[in-house]
Design a protein around this motif. Structure first.
Motif, PDB file in Angstrom:
ATOM      1  N   ASP A   1       0.831  -1.203   0.000  1.00  0.00           N
ATOM      2  CA  ASP A   1       0.000   0.000   0.000  1.00  0.00           C
ATOM      3  C   ASP A   1       0.863   1.250   0.000  1.00  0.00           C
ATOM      4  OD1 ASP A   1      -2.244  -1.563  -0.012  1.00  0.00           O
ATOM      5  OD2 ASP A   1      -2.635  -1.385   2.139  1.00  0.00           O
ATOM      6  N   TRP A   2       1.885   1.260   0.874  1.00  0.00           N
ATOM      7  CA  TRP A   2       2.759   2.436   0.905  1.00  0.00           C
ATOM      8  C   TRP A   2       3.480   2.616  -0.431  1.00  0.00           C
ATOM      9  CZ3 TRP A   2       7.919   2.879  -0.123  1.00  0.00           C
ATOM     10  CH2 TRP A   2       8.446   4.164   0.034  1.00  0.00           C
ATOM     11  N   PHE A   3       4.031   1.520  -0.980  1.00  0.00           N
ATOM     12  CA  PHE A   3       4.817   1.635  -2.207  1.00  0.00           C
ATOM     13  C   PHE A   3       3.942   2.092  -3.369  1.00  0.00           C
ATOM     14  CE2 PHE A   3       7.256  -0.505  -5.774  1.00  0.00           C
ATOM     15  CZ  PHE A   3       8.263   0.451  -5.791  1.00  0.00           C
ATOM     16  N   ALA A   4       2.722   1.591  -3.444  1.00  0.00           N
ATOM     17  CA  ALA A   4       1.810   2.022  -4.503  1.00  0.00           C
ATOM     18  C   ALA A   4       1.530   3.522  -4.400  1.00  0.00           C
ATOM     19  CB  ALA A   4       0.512   1.228  -4.452  1.00  0.00           C
ATOM     20  N   GLY A   5       1.301   4.004  -3.180  1.00  0.00           N
ATOM     21  CA  GLY A   5       1.065   5.426  -2.993  1.00  0.00           C
ATOM     22  C   GLY A   5       2.292   6.260  -3.329  1.00  0.00           C
ATOM     23  N   HIS A   6       3.457   5.756  -2.958  1.00  0.00           N
ATOM     24  CA  HIS A   6       4.702   6.456  -3.266  1.00  0.00           C
ATOM     25  C   HIS A   6       4.908   6.548  -4.777  1.00  0.00           C
ATOM     26  CE1 HIS A   6       8.838   7.743  -3.054  1.00  0.00           C
ATOM     27  NE2 HIS A   6       9.263   6.630  -3.636  1.00  0.00           N
ATOM     28  N   LEU A   7       4.656   5.445  -5.490  1.00  0.00           N
ATOM     29  CA  LEU A   7       4.792   5.470  -6.947  1.00  0.00           C
ATOM     30  C   LEU A   7       3.808   6.457  -7.572  1.00  0.00           C
ATOM     31  CD1 LEU A   7       5.286   1.730  -7.973  1.00  0.00           C
ATOM     32  CD2 LEU A   7       6.991   3.561  -8.028  1.00  0.00           C
ATOM     33  N   ASP A   8       2.605   6.527  -7.055  1.00  0.00           N
ATOM     34  CA  ASP A   8       1.635   7.492  -7.574  1.00  0.00           C
ATOM     35  C   ASP A   8       2.162   8.914  -7.427  1.00  0.00           C
ATOM     36  OD1 ASP A   8      -0.181   5.593  -8.360  1.00  0.00           O
ATOM     37  OD2 ASP A   8      -1.446   5.762  -6.573  1.00  0.00           O
ATOM     38  N   THR A   9       2.781   9.197  -6.280  1.00  0.00           N
ATOM     39  CA  THR A   9       3.360  10.522  -6.064  1.00  0.00           C
ATOM     40  C   THR A   9       4.458  10.808  -7.080  1.00  0.00           C
ATOM     41  OG1 THR A   9       2.865  10.465  -3.695  1.00  0.00           O
ATOM     42  CG2 THR A   9       4.601  11.967  -4.410  1.00  0.00           C
ATOM     43  N   LEU A  10       5.347   9.842  -7.276  1.00  0.00           N
ATOM     44  CA  LEU A  10       6.435  10.021  -8.246  1.00  0.00           C
ATOM     45  C   LEU A  10       5.891  10.224  -9.656  1.00  0.00           C
ATOM     46  CD1 LEU A  10       9.038   7.310  -7.127  1.00  0.00           C
ATOM     47  CD2 LEU A  10       8.998   9.738  -6.549  1.00  0.00           C
ATOM     48  N   ARG A  11       4.880   9.462 -10.028  1.00  0.00           N
ATOM     49  CA  ARG A  11       4.333   9.553 -11.380  1.00  0.00           C
ATOM     50  C   ARG A  11       3.652  10.896 -11.618  1.00  0.00           C
ATOM     51  NH1 ARG A  11       1.873   3.511 -10.672  1.00  0.00           N
ATOM     52  NH2 ARG A  11       3.662   2.322 -11.494  1.00  0.00           N
ATOM     53  N   ARG A  12       2.848  11.340 -10.646  1.00  0.00           N
ATOM     54  CA  ARG A  12       2.170  12.631 -10.809  1.00  0.00           C
ATOM     55  C   ARG A  12       3.179  13.763 -10.908  1.00  0.00           C
ATOM     56  NH1 ARG A  12      -1.347  10.544  -6.847  1.00  0.00           N
ATOM     57  NH2 ARG A  12      -0.284  11.794  -5.266  1.00  0.00           N
ATOM     58  N   ALA A  13       4.170  13.729 -10.020  1.00  0.00           N
ATOM     59  CA  ALA A  13       5.190  14.779 -10.049  1.00  0.00           C
ATOM     60  C   ALA A  13       5.982  14.727 -11.344  1.00  0.00           C
ATOM     61  CB  ALA A  13       6.123  14.631  -8.847  1.00  0.00           C
ATOM     62  N   GLY A  14       6.349  13.531 -11.785  1.00  0.00           N
ATOM     63  CA  GLY A  14       7.105  13.408 -13.026  1.00  0.00           C
ATOM     64  C   GLY A  14       6.330  13.920 -14.219  1.00  0.00           C
ATOM     65  N   ALA A  15       5.046  13.590 -14.288  1.00  0.00           N
ATOM     66  CA  ALA A  15       4.221  14.053 -15.402  1.00  0.00           C
ATOM     67  C   ALA A  15       4.126  15.579 -15.409  1.00  0.00           C
ATOM     68  CB  ALA A  15       2.827  13.432 -15.309  1.00  0.00           C
ATOM     69  N   ALA A  16       3.943  16.191 -14.224  1.00  0.00           N
ATOM     70  CA  ALA A  16       3.846  17.648 -14.147  1.00  0.00           C
ATOM     71  C   ALA A  16       5.164  18.301 -14.543  1.00  0.00           C
ATOM     72  CB  ALA A  16       3.448  18.066 -12.731  1.00  0.00           C
ATOM     73  N   ARG A  17       6.272  17.704 -14.131  1.00  0.00           N
ATOM     74  CA  ARG A  17       7.580  18.279 -14.450  1.00  0.00           C
ATOM     75  C   ARG A  17       7.894  18.131 -15.938  1.00  0.00           C
ATOM     76  NH1 ARG A  17      11.051  17.186  -8.861  1.00  0.00           N
ATOM     77  NH2 ARG A  17       9.377  17.967  -7.538  1.00  0.00           N
ATOM     78  N   ALA A  18       7.558  16.974 -16.498  1.00  0.00           N
ATOM     79  CA  ALA A  18       7.783  16.785 -17.935  1.00  0.00           C
ATOM     80  C   ALA A  18       6.958  17.782 -18.743  1.00  0.00           C
ATOM     81  CB  ALA A  18       7.427  15.355 -18.336  1.00  0.00           C
ATOM     82  N   ALA A  19       5.707  17.983 -18.340  1.00  0.00           N
ATOM     83  CA  ALA A  19       4.838  18.913 -19.057  1.00  0.00           C
ATOM     84  C   ALA A  19       5.354  20.342 -18.950  1.00  0.00           C
ATOM     85  CB  ALA A  19       3.409  18.827 -18.507  1.00  0.00           C
ATOM     86  N   ALA A  20       5.843  20.718 -17.761  1.00  0.00           N
ATOM     87  CA  ALA A  20       6.365  22.070 -17.579  1.00  0.00           C
ATOM     88  C   ALA A  20       7.589  22.302 -18.455  1.00  0.00           C
ATOM     89  CB  ALA A  20       6.712  22.302 -16.109  1.00  0.00           C
ATOM     90  N   PHE A  21       8.488  21.315 -18.496  1.00  0.00           N
ATOM     91  CA  PHE A  21       9.712  21.492 -19.271  1.00  0.00           C
ATOM     92  C   PHE A  21       9.428  21.509 -20.768  1.00  0.00           C
ATOM     93  CE2 PHE A  21      13.567  19.806 -21.375  1.00  0.00           C
ATOM     94  CZ  PHE A  21      14.425  20.862 -21.059  1.00  0.00           C
ATOM     95  N   THR A  22       8.662  20.536 -21.254  1.00  0.00           N
ATOM     96  CA  THR A  22       8.403  20.485 -22.693  1.00  0.00           C
ATOM     97  C   THR A  22       7.551  21.674 -23.142  1.00  0.00           C
ATOM     98  OG1 THR A  22       6.527  18.984 -22.341  1.00  0.00           O
ATOM     99  CG2 THR A  22       8.667  17.986 -22.859  1.00  0.00           C
ATOM    100  N   GLY A  23       6.644  22.127 -22.286  1.00  0.00           N
ATOM    101  CA  GLY A  23       5.866  23.307 -22.626  1.00  0.00           C
ATOM    102  C   GLY A  23       6.741  24.535 -22.754  1.00  0.00           C
ATOM    103  N   ALA A  24       7.707  24.685 -21.853  1.00  0.00           N
ATOM    104  CA  ALA A  24       8.626  25.818 -21.925  1.00  0.00           C
ATOM    105  C   ALA A  24       9.532  25.713 -23.141  1.00  0.00           C
ATOM    106  CB  ALA A  24       9.448  25.900 -20.639  1.00  0.00           C
ATOM    107  N   VAL A  25       9.963  24.493 -23.462  1.00  0.00           N
ATOM    108  CA  VAL A  25      10.798  24.299 -24.653  1.00  0.00           C
ATOM    109  C   VAL A  25      10.024  24.693 -25.908  1.00  0.00           C
ATOM    110  CG1 VAL A  25      11.857  22.525 -26.121  1.00  0.00           C
ATOM    111  CG2 VAL A  25      12.344  22.577 -23.678  1.00  0.00           C
ATOM    112  N   ALA A  26       8.762  24.277 -25.996  1.00  0.00           N
ATOM    113  CA  ALA A  26       7.940  24.611 -27.162  1.00  0.00           C
ATOM    114  C   ALA A  26       7.805  26.115 -27.332  1.00  0.00           C
ATOM    115  CB  ALA A  26       6.561  23.969 -27.020  1.00  0.00           C
ATOM    116  N   GLU A  27       7.697  26.822 -26.210  1.00  0.00           N
ATOM    117  CA  GLU A  27       7.515  28.269 -26.260  1.00  0.00           C
ATOM    118  C   GLU A  27       8.820  29.004 -26.530  1.00  0.00           C
ATOM    119  OE1 GLU A  27       6.301  31.912 -23.204  1.00  0.00           O
ATOM    120  OE2 GLU A  27       5.917  29.819 -22.644  1.00  0.00           O
ATOM    121  N   LEU A  28       9.902  28.554 -25.904  1.00  0.00           N
ATOM    122  CA  LEU A  28      11.137  29.343 -25.892  1.00  0.00           C
ATOM    123  C   LEU A  28      12.197  28.863 -26.876  1.00  0.00           C
ATOM    124  CD1 LEU A  28      11.388  29.639 -22.009  1.00  0.00           C
ATOM    125  CD2 LEU A  28      10.640  31.413 -23.611  1.00  0.00           C
TER     126      LEU A  28
END
Length: 406
Positions: free
Chosen positions: A291-318
């Motif tokens: 249960d803990w590991f599943a929740g931890h992975l969810d945290t990593l995945r959500r954060a990773g997706a948000a960070r990837a989107a922020a970086f690629t979005g900035a690259v597309a713009e700049l």
């Protein structure tokens, strides 16, 4: 005749032929506090589960055996946990559940790769590696005296059709190495049909597939990709706790046929005798806490997706005119600038501007990649990544026109 004091000690021909890691060399420069480093493949420090690790360490230390020498193949409890984990991923395929005896625990998956290469390769053996390729694999195979054969990548991972053509023309590799999920450095994932085809080629031609999979659990959308090992028996899987728990635990593992596991265990006896029983006990505790590991992975995945989107979005713009991989998991984004851009030459200017990346040439196997760069988006929060992209744009300016993802 006694050598003079000034005589330089000799090193082996194998060692002399090993290319250094530009990434490791860069870490010293990018450690400066004024530099936003996109260079190293470092998981986010703010997401490492330090409190949970501390509790597991305290629990482990109640057992005197946690600070004693351990079995060369690894702590029995951890091998059982990894076997269950890999079985749940589908690694056993038609063979059925993975057994603890099929698992060897190592000091990170890099040691597993090194021991595996030493166990199965002789000097001159052909080894297929993706191009661009994982630098650590290239170093290992060069140190083993292997003949490295590059095979290309596209947006669906390794060009298995290109490999098939090489095999039809007479290539007989001992190993084929693939970072199958969320590739380092290219960021792409091997398509399901290519995974099946690769396993079938291994059966038909008698080579071993090394499925290097430290990032597979970090998928942003849906379940992790099914392992290549689900489709055939000539596959050795390498896994790691570094990207999903903490690098400092130095816990990795190899899962493969019994004769491979036995050979790797034998070589490890001469390498370091055994790993840290303490950190293996910690890893076993965390990985078994479903249960803990599943929740931890969810945290990593959500954060990773948000960070990837922020970086690629900035690259597309700049960085209009650039192309970039669209990450669906893992840690890396691969940038390609227009022909004529030299990312190696631009790196010193980037460091002066306060941002670091790895030039594509560091990953080149069969040919130069002068206009490419690898950026790790996992290490920083979105606002820092947007600033990193702004700094990149000051030194990697490209002609106007909106860029595109690949």
């Amino acid at each position: 005749m006694t050598p003079s004091p000034s005589s330089a000690p000799t090193i082996s021909a194998r060692t002399a032929g090993v290319r250094g890691s530009a990434i490791r060399d860069l870490l010293t420069l990018t450690a400066r506090p004024d530099v936003i480093s996109l260079a190293g493949g470092l998981p986010a420090a703010d997401l490492l589960p330090r409190e949970r690790i501390a509790r597991a360490a305290a629990e482990a230390l109640t057992d005197p055996g946690a600070v004693q020498y351990g079995e060369t193949a690894g702590l029995a409890r951890l091998r059982e946990v990894v076997a269950a984990h890999e079985t749940g991923r589908g690694t056993g395929g038609a063979r059925g559940p993975v057994r603890a005896a099929d698992v060897v625990v190592t000091s990170g998956s890099q040691q597993a790769l090194d021991l595996l290469a030493r166990a199965v390769l002789d000097p001159g053996d052909a080894v297929v590696i993706e191009d661009p390729g994982y630098v650590g694999a290239l170093q290992v195979f060069q140190a083993a005296g292997a003949r490295v054969v590059p095979v290309g990548l596209d947006e669906h991972g390794m060009r298995v059709d290109e490999l098939a053509d090489r095999l039809a023309a007479g290539l007989r590799p001992r190993l084929v190495h693939t970072v199958s999920s969320f590739h380092n450095p290219r960021g792409v994932t091997l398509a399901a049909e290519r995974r099946r085809a690769l396993a079938e080629l291994a059966e038909r031609h008698g080579f071993l597939v090394v499925e290097d999979d430290p990032y597979g659990l970090l998928s942003f959308d849906g379940p992790p990709p099914e392992p290549v090992a689900a489709h055939g028996e000539r596959v050795v899987r390498l896994g790691s706790a570094s990207k999903v728990l903490a690098p400092a635990l130095r816990v990795g593992w190899l899962v493969g046929p019994p004769e491979i596991a036995a050979a790797v265990e034998l070589l490890r006896q001469g390498a370091d005798l055994c790993g840290s029983t303490l950190t293996q006990a910690i890893a076993a505790d965390l990985l078994a806490d479903h249960d803990w590991f599943a929740g931890h992975l969810d945290t990593l995945r959500r954060a990773g997706a948000a960070r990837a989107a922020a970086f690629t979005g900035a690259v597309a713009e700049l960085l209009p005119g650039a192309t970039w991989s669209r990450p669906t998991g893992g840690m890396f984004c691969w940038l390609e600038l227009p022909a004529g851009t030299d990312t190696t030459a631009a790196l010193p200017r980037a460091l002066e501007a306060g941002v670091g990346f790895v030039p594509g040439s560091a990953f080149a196997v069969g040919g130069a990649l002068p206009s490419a760069a690898r950026c790790c988006f996992a290490s920083h929060p979105p606002e820092v990544l947007r600033e990193a992209a702004r700094r990149l744009a000051t030194v990697l300016a490209v002609p106007s026109g909106r860029g595109r993802s690949t």
